[in-house]
Design a protein around this motif. Structure first.
Motif, PDB file in Angstrom:
ATOM      1  N   ARG A  40       0.837  -1.191   0.000  1.00  0.00           N
ATOM      2  CA  ARG A  40       0.000   0.000   0.000  1.00  0.00           C
ATOM      3  C   ARG A  40       0.880   1.252   0.000  1.00  0.00           C
ATOM      4  N   LYS A  74       2.314   1.935  -3.338  1.00  0.00           N
ATOM      5  CA  LYS A  74       1.330   2.550  -4.222  1.00  0.00           C
ATOM      6  C   LYS A  74       1.177   4.037  -3.925  1.00  0.00           C
ATOM      7  N   PRO A  82      -3.630  -7.267 -16.200  1.00  0.00           N
ATOM      8  CA  PRO A  82      -3.959  -5.994 -16.829  1.00  0.00           C
ATOM      9  C   PRO A  82      -2.704  -5.231 -17.242  1.00  0.00           C
ATOM     10  N   TYR A 136      -1.942  -2.191 -16.833  1.00  0.00           N
ATOM     11  CA  TYR A 136      -1.415  -1.218 -15.878  1.00  0.00           C
ATOM     12  C   TYR A 136      -0.555  -1.873 -14.805  1.00  0.00           C
ATOM     13  N   ASN A 177       3.638  -6.944  -6.695  1.00  0.00           N
ATOM     14  CA  ASN A 177       2.174  -7.056  -6.678  1.00  0.00           C
ATOM     15  C   ASN A 177       1.648  -8.434  -7.072  1.00  0.00           C
ATOM     16  N   ASN A 207      -5.663  -4.094 -40.278  1.00  0.00           N
ATOM     17  CA  ASN A 207      -5.046  -3.580 -39.056  1.00  0.00           C
ATOM     18  C   ASN A 207      -4.580  -2.137 -39.201  1.00  0.00           C
ATOM     19  N   GLU A 217     -12.414  -0.075  -1.351  1.00  0.00           N
ATOM     20  CA  GLU A 217     -11.292   0.624  -1.980  1.00  0.00           C
ATOM     21  C   GLU A 217     -10.757  -0.162  -3.184  1.00  0.00           C
ATOM     22  N   ASP A 225      -8.226   0.243  -6.513  1.00  0.00           N
ATOM     23  CA  ASP A 225      -7.209   1.139  -7.061  1.00  0.00           C
ATOM     24  C   ASP A 225      -7.367   1.317  -8.556  1.00  0.00           C
ATOM     25  N   SER A 226      -7.460   0.221  -9.265  1.00  0.00           N
ATOM     26  CA  SER A 226      -7.585   0.303 -10.721  1.00  0.00           C
ATOM     27  C   SER A 226      -8.355  -0.897 -11.204  1.00  0.00           C
ATOM     28  N   ALA A 227      -8.919  -0.744 -12.401  1.00  0.00           N
ATOM     29  CA  ALA A 227      -9.578  -1.873 -13.059  1.00  0.00           C
ATOM     30  C   ALA A 227      -9.310  -1.758 -14.543  1.00  0.00           C
ATOM     31  N   GLU A 228      -9.289  -2.894 -15.180  1.00  0.00           N
ATOM     32  CA  GLU A 228      -9.055  -2.908 -16.626  1.00  0.00           C
ATOM     33  C   GLU A 228      -9.838  -4.081 -17.194  1.00  0.00           C
ATOM     34  N   GLU A 261     -13.495  -9.074 -26.034  1.00  0.00           N
ATOM     35  CA  GLU A 261     -13.307  -9.697 -27.345  1.00  0.00           C
ATOM     36  C   GLU A 261     -14.651 -10.077 -27.937  1.00  0.00           C
ATOM     37  N   ARG A 306     -12.880  -9.988 -19.821  1.00  0.00           N
ATOM     38  CA  ARG A 306     -12.061 -10.354 -18.671  1.00  0.00           C
ATOM     39  C   ARG A 306     -11.790  -9.064 -17.929  1.00  0.00           C
ATOM     40  N   TYR A 341     -10.023  -7.098 -14.752  1.00  0.00           N
ATOM     41  CA  TYR A 341      -8.987  -7.167 -13.721  1.00  0.00           C
ATOM     42  C   TYR A 341      -9.218  -6.053 -12.711  1.00  0.00           C
ATOM     43  N   VAL A 342      -9.137  -6.400 -11.457  1.00  0.00           N
ATOM     44  CA  VAL A 342      -9.341  -5.418 -10.399  1.00  0.00           C
ATOM     45  C   VAL A 342      -8.145  -5.446  -9.459  1.00  0.00           C
ATOM     46  N   SER A 343      -7.584  -4.290  -9.196  1.00  0.00           N
ATOM     47  CA  SER A 343      -6.520  -4.206  -8.199  1.00  0.00           C
ATOM     48  C   SER A 343      -7.080  -3.597  -6.940  1.00  0.00           C
ATOM     49  N   PHE A 400      -6.969  -3.770  -2.296  1.00  0.00           N
ATOM     50  CA  PHE A 400      -6.547  -4.350  -1.027  1.00  0.00           C
ATOM     51  C   PHE A 400      -7.773  -4.785  -0.221  1.00  0.00           C
ATOM     52  N   LYS A 448     -10.955 -11.054 -12.303  1.00  0.00           N
ATOM     53  CA  LYS A 448      -9.785 -11.540 -11.568  1.00  0.00           C
ATOM     54  C   LYS A 448      -9.292 -10.437 -10.634  1.00  0.00           C
ATOM     55  N   ILE A 499      -3.507  -7.640  -6.470  1.00  0.00           N
ATOM     56  CA  ILE A 499      -3.175  -6.543  -5.556  1.00  0.00           C
ATOM     57  C   ILE A 499      -2.864  -5.310  -6.374  1.00  0.00           C
TER      58      ILE A 499
END
Ligand SMILES: [Zn+2]
Lengths: 389, 149
Positions: free
Chosen positions: A23, A26, A110, A112, A355, B37, B70, B72-75, B79, B106, B108-110, B112, B146, B149
């Motif tokens: 933490r 970050k 991901p 990031y 991480n 492309n 809480e 932090d980020s998600a992505e 497809e 899909r 992704y979650v970061s 805590f 998914k 951290i």
């Protein structure tokens, strides 16, 4: 190095970080925690990791890379001209986006979450890379200390992102000249400050040797390869030897492995050390720190006069290796090596990427205890022999 | 009820792109889809996939904030797969439709936060997602998440 028992027990480098430290990492990155405040927390974390190693019976300790985000990207904080970029950011600038997308899909992460130290200007050492780590450890332990450093080939490959780096360095060979100089300066200072064991991490070497025709999964570092493995390996050997040439004597090692980003072994590279042997033997390091606990690495082999950091436990499994199993592995290696040539370590770090650690702190401790127990037994068996150093 | 209606005005341009105007904002969209492309535009199909991803990523973060979880980020990676792409190219003798038959997401979650807390917020997000709920009536929609951290 100071006097060591036979079969010294050591680490490859990293130890899983606590949630509190992650933490803090970050917050520091987001500018919400000062470097000084972070270092204070990291000091505490290092002391804990040190205590766990000493309790487990580790003979050559590391600081668990607690201050680092991972084993190489941390240099972006220490070097001028280097910017830590997430893969999400890199997708905006690089041409070969599809290769990156493939890597991300294979790793199932991901964009990031992966960061690359990218060369965006003339590189220079603003502060030492690892000297502070060494000095702190020396203050708090009497045990010999190992300092893992990213090797010159890894750093060059990772930092050279042609879309931005070419404005400053025409080629990765040109960038490598400065990388070598920076590492030489660092190592000189580490030796002066009493480092006992300096280890280069060059995991990309296995990617060069084993990933032909497979989706590359070695983060971004893999993308600037020339495609000709022989040329790449020659380049790597020449860089590592240039770094070490003419420096004061110090115990040096080179660690390579087949990836440590996932507990799913099927996503990791596979192959014996045989194709790398001619190059590994020409490296002017004293020890090769190799993974052998995983079957993907094949059987032990000797490398012209080098001692062996024998990987005897798999950091990615939750099953603790039994000391008897470890003893058996070492007995096999003793057919190729003298007892004083064998050090014992896990296959890789326990938390290579802060991480996404592959183990918990508890499991890391139990694994190191098992290795230490095996070492004790091995010392008993080899007691009759005199340690010649 | 007017609050239930949303609208966009889409105007053709000579360069093959179209201007899309919504409320006080605008953006541009290109061909329905492309197999090239190097095509220099954002296709309608890509817009759709991106919209679904944004619906879920931003939906999750907004909802997490509300529930004081809480994140932090998600992505998200999204497809889509056409039933029969050759139909779009007018290949003679092809059968099937140009419809998207499957979309997989899909996410992704970061965080805590505890896995339970995140899963609860994620379930709410899916329940409230305008696009996921619409699309699942029309295509096979696989969505997975998914936590890291
Ligand atoms: Zn490794």
């Amino acid at each position: 190095m100071r006097k060591l028992p036979l079969f010294p027990v050591t680490m490859v480098g990293s130890w899983p970080r606590s949630n509190e430290l992650l933490r803090a990492q970050k917050l520091k990155r987001a500018g919400q925690l000062s470097a000084a405040e972070f270092e204070k927390l990291a000091d505490e974390a290092v002391l804990e990791v040190l205590r766990l190693q000493e309790k487990a019976g580790v003979d050559i300790v590391t600081d668990g890379e607690q201050r680092r985000d991972n084993f190489y990207s941390f240099v972006s904080e220490k070097l001028g001209g280097v910017k830590l970029m997430t893969l999400a950011e890199m997708l905006d600038i690089i041409e070969d986006k599809e290769a990156f997308e493939k890597i991300l899909k294979t790793l199932d992460v991901p964009a990031y979450s992966l960061s690359n130290p990218t060369c965006v200007g003339k590189i220079e050492r603003k502060t030492p890379l690892a000297l502070n780590e060494l000095q702190f450890l020396k203050k708090h332990t009497t045990k010999p200390v190992k300092i893992p450093l990213p090797g010159p080939y890894l750093l060059t490959r990772a930092m050279f992102v042609k879309e931005v780096t070419k404005k400053v360095y025409k080629s990765k060979e040109e960038l490598a000249v400065d990388v070598v100089r920076i590492l030489r300066d660092e190592i000189r200072e580490l030796i002066e400050a009493g480092a006992d064991f300096i280890q280069f991490d060059e995991p990309v070497l296995t990617e060069v040797a084993f990933s032909r025709g497979k989706t590359r999964t070695f983060m971004c570092a893999s993308l600037a390869a020339s495609g000709d493995p022989t040329k790449e390996l020659e380049f790597a050997v020449s860089l590592i030897n240039q770094v070490l040439e003419g420096l004061p004597p110090v115990f040096t090692g080179l660690h390579i492995c087949r990836g440590n980003w996932s507990k799913d072994e099927s996503t990791l590279l596979e192959g014996t050390y045989a194709p790398l042997k001619p190059w590994l033997e020409r490296l002017n390091v004293k020890q090769l720190v190799l993974e052998y606990a995983t079957e993907r690495a094949g059987d032990a082999m000797a490398f012209g006069g080098k001692s062996l950091g024998l990987g005897v436990c798999n950091p990615r499994t939750d099953v603790i290796e039994r000391p008897e199993e470890i003893v058996e592995m070492v007995e096999k290696a003793l057919k190729l090596y003298a007892p004083e040539q064998i050090y014992l370590n896990p296959d890789c770090g326990f938390g290579t990427f802060s991480n996404s650690p592959v183990a918990t702190s508890g499991i890391a401790a139990l694994k190191m205890q098992a290795i230490a127990r095996a070492a004790k037994e091995l010392r008993k068996r080899n007691k009759s022999m005199n340690r010649s150093k | 009820m007017d609050e239930l209606r949303f609208s966009a005005r889409v105007t053709s341009r000579p360069d093959g792109q179209a201007d899309v105007r919504v409320r006080k904002r605008s953006f541009e969209v290109g061909a329905p889809l492309t197999f090239d492309n190097a095509y220099d535009g954002i296709t309608a199909v890509e817009q759709l996939l991106g919209s679904l991803g944004a619906d879920l990523v931003n939906g999750l973060l907004n909802r997490a904030k509300k529930r004081r979880v809480e994140i932090d980020s998600a992505e998200a990676t999204v497809e889509g797969e056409l039933d029969n792409a050759l139909m779009y190219l007018d290949v003679v003798g092809e059968k099937g439709t140009t419809a998207i038959k499957r979309i997989s997401v899909r996410l992704y979650v970061s965080t805590f936060a505890t896995a339970e807390a995140v899963k609860a917020v994620w379930a709410e997000t899916l329940q409230r997602s305008p696009l996921a709920n619409t699309l699942k009536r029309a295509v096979k929609l696989d969505i997975s998440m998914k936590i890291a951290i």
